[in-house]
Design a protein around this motif. Structure first.
Motif, PDB file in Angstrom:
ATOM      1  N   THR A  55       3.648  -6.774   2.993  1.00 20.58           N
ATOM      2  CA  THR A  55       2.399  -6.333   2.373  1.00 20.58           C
ATOM      3  C   THR A  55       2.184  -4.843   2.632  1.00 20.58           C
ATOM      4  O   THR A  55       2.816  -4.241   3.507  1.00 20.58           O
ATOM      5  CB  THR A  55       1.203  -7.113   2.927  1.00 20.58           C
ATOM      6  N   GLU A  56       1.265  -4.274   1.860  1.00 20.67           N
ATOM      7  CA  GLU A  56       0.925  -2.859   2.044  1.00 20.67           C
ATOM      8  C   GLU A  56       0.424  -2.610   3.463  1.00 20.67           C
ATOM      9  O   GLU A  56       0.782  -1.604   4.094  1.00 20.67           O
ATOM     10  CB  GLU A  56      -0.142  -2.466   1.023  1.00 20.67           C
ATOM     11  N   ARG A  77       6.917   0.810  -1.771  1.00 23.58           N
ATOM     12  CA  ARG A  77       6.723  -0.640  -1.729  1.00 23.58           C
ATOM     13  C   ARG A  77       6.015  -1.132  -2.995  1.00 23.58           C
ATOM     14  O   ARG A  77       6.357  -2.164  -3.563  1.00 23.58           O
ATOM     15  CB  ARG A  77       5.904  -1.016  -0.493  1.00 23.58           C
ATOM     16  N   ALA A  78       5.001  -0.363  -3.443  1.00 18.64           N
ATOM     17  CA  ALA A  78       4.266  -0.738  -4.646  1.00 18.64           C
ATOM     18  C   ALA A  78       5.174  -0.769  -5.865  1.00 18.64           C
ATOM     19  O   ALA A  78       5.021  -1.607  -6.751  1.00 18.64           O
ATOM     20  CB  ALA A  78       3.106   0.221  -4.867  1.00 18.64           C
ATOM     21  N   ALA A  79       6.144   0.148  -5.898  1.00 20.35           N
ATOM     22  CA  ALA A  79       7.067   0.198  -7.027  1.00 20.35           C
ATOM     23  C   ALA A  79       7.962  -1.038  -7.069  1.00 20.35           C
ATOM     24  O   ALA A  79       8.509  -1.379  -8.125  1.00 20.35           O
ATOM     25  CB  ALA A  79       7.920   1.459  -6.943  1.00 20.35           C
ATOM     26  N   LEU A  80       8.125  -1.697  -5.937  1.00 22.33           N
ATOM     27  CA  LEU A  80       8.949  -2.905  -5.873  1.00 22.33           C
ATOM     28  C   LEU A  80       8.132  -4.167  -6.110  1.00 22.33           C
ATOM     29  O   LEU A  80       8.700  -5.253  -6.268  1.00 22.33           O
ATOM     30  CB  LEU A  80       9.625  -3.002  -4.497  1.00 22.33           C
ATOM     31  N   VAL A  87       2.263   0.863  -9.712  1.00 24.42           N
ATOM     32  CA  VAL A  87       0.955   1.504  -9.565  1.00 24.42           C
ATOM     33  C   VAL A  87       0.949   2.377  -8.321  1.00 24.42           C
ATOM     34  O   VAL A  87       1.463   1.984  -7.283  1.00 24.42           O
ATOM     35  CB  VAL A  87      -0.153   0.436  -9.468  1.00 24.42           C
ATOM     36  N   ASP A  88       0.389   3.584  -8.419  1.00 26.71           N
ATOM     37  CA  ASP A  88       0.371   4.511  -7.302  1.00 26.71           C
ATOM     38  C   ASP A  88      -0.508   3.974  -6.179  1.00 26.71           C
ATOM     39  O   ASP A  88      -1.715   3.858  -6.326  1.00 26.71           O
ATOM     40  CB  ASP A  88      -0.162   5.880  -7.764  1.00 26.71           C
ATOM     41  N   ALA A  91      -3.056   6.772  -2.595  1.00 25.33           N
ATOM     42  CA  ALA A  91      -4.414   7.088  -2.168  1.00 25.33           C
ATOM     43  C   ALA A  91      -4.989   6.088  -1.176  1.00 25.33           C
ATOM     44  O   ALA A  91      -5.537   6.484  -0.156  1.00 25.33           O
ATOM     45  CB  ALA A  91      -5.328   7.219  -3.388  1.00 25.33           C
ATOM     46  N   PRO A  92      -4.864   4.756  -1.406  1.00 27.94           N
ATOM     47  CA  PRO A  92      -5.396   3.830  -0.416  1.00 27.94           C
ATOM     48  C   PRO A  92      -4.759   3.987   0.948  1.00 27.94           C
ATOM     49  O   PRO A  92      -5.409   3.882   1.968  1.00 27.94           O
ATOM     50  CB  PRO A  92      -5.077   2.460  -1.033  1.00 27.94           C
ATOM     51  N   ALA A  93      -3.452   4.245   0.975  1.00 26.62           N
ATOM     52  CA  ALA A  93      -2.782   4.406   2.264  1.00 26.62           C
ATOM     53  C   ALA A  93      -3.309   5.623   2.992  1.00 26.62           C
ATOM     54  O   ALA A  93      -3.538   5.606   4.199  1.00 26.62           O
ATOM     55  CB  ALA A  93      -1.271   4.538   2.048  1.00 26.62           C
TER      56      ALA A  93
END
Length: 282
Positions: A55-56, A77-80, A87-88, A91-93
């Motif tokens: 997870t993120e 990770r999001a790209a996978l 989705v980018d 910003a949340p990270a």
């Protein structure tokens, strides 16, 4: 170590790069990584062995613990993740880790972020129930707030949790449930890590220090957390232990979101005391 994403990136490659980073950082044990991140050993093992896309939160916590900027790894990770299709997630990270995982974010920022999330959740839930049930006399009931909700939860969970207060073990309270890493820094070439933890629900902060030098036996680790305006405040909390790889302090409750809480850790290495300064404040 920056992640090397490419159009041909895969879960296996992502996991292999995480394993390489772990080795480069001295190959801390899964037990040590679990204690430092708050993520279970089984979840960490699945992620590092490519059995499941972590997870993120797991990626962010793991990379911060390893002294790296989690943002590019979270984006990779999001790209996978087929749910997001690239989705980018940068910003949340950054909002959680303080832009690089090394500079702490303020408690005010954490408070406002959590409060905004809570308001959205309450509005959405109220709307759903209003549509489902229609207007009733219960609509005039007394309003609730995040503070009263936390107090209620603290009371109703009494059989399992301790009431939160200055000097209480955060792992024995509801404060652990929404705890985030507000700031993290590595020292002595990555051999030591100092973190400041924060719970919005409890308005509480505490510190955590972890060593990766393999010299826990016969040595001590210590950390003190205190209000920034008063180093010697009676509300300050300090904990020292021998033969441990990781230690966290008891809590300091601070309802004033503009007030800062600081932490300072020390360790002994072969009997010599080393201060992991300067103080780290959130």
């Amino acid at each position: 170590m920056e992640p090397e994403a490419s159009p041909q990136d895969s879960l296996a490659t992502f996991a292999a790069d995480l394993r390489a980073l772990r080795i480069a950082q001295g190959e801390p044990t899964f037990e040590a990584m679990s204690r430092a991140t708050g993520v279970s050993k089984s979840v960490l093992s699945e992620g590092l062995n490519g059995k499941k896309l972590p997870t993120e939160r797991t990626v962010s916590s793991l990379l911060t613990m390893l002294g790296q900027d989690p943002a590019p790894w979270v984006a990779r990770r999001a790209a996978l993740d087929p749910r997001f299709g690239g989705v980018d997630a940068l910003a949340p990270a950054e909002a959680r880790t303080g832009e690089s995982g090394k500079r702490p974010i303020t408690r005010l920022t954490l408070f406002l972020t959590a409060a905004a999330t809570a308001v959205v959740a309450v509005v959405a839930t109220s709307l759903v129930w209003s549509l489902a049930l229609g207007p009733t006399s219960a609509d005039a009931a007394a309003p609730t707030s995040s503070a009263s909700a936390s107090a209620s939860a603290n009371a109703t969970e009494g059989a399992e949790y301790l009431p939160y207060a200055d000097g209480v073990d955060p792992m024995r309270t509801i404060c652990r449930n929404d705890a985030v890493i507000a700031g993290s820094a590595t020292h002595l070439d990555g051999a030591m890590q100092v973190q400041m933890m924060y719970s919005h629900n409890c308005m509480a902060a505490w510190g955590r220090v972890t060593r990766y030098d393999g010299k826990a036996a016969g040595n001590s680790i210590s950390m003190r957390v205190y209000p920034a305006v008063d180093v010697d405040s009676p509300r300050s909390q300090e904990r020292t232990a021998f033969d441990l790889q990781s230690l966290y302090t008891t809590m300091v409750i601070e309802p004033d979101v503009d007030a800062r809480i600081c932490g300072l850790a020390t360790v002994t290495v072969d009997g010599e005391t080393v201060e992991l300064g300067p103080p780290y404040c959130i």
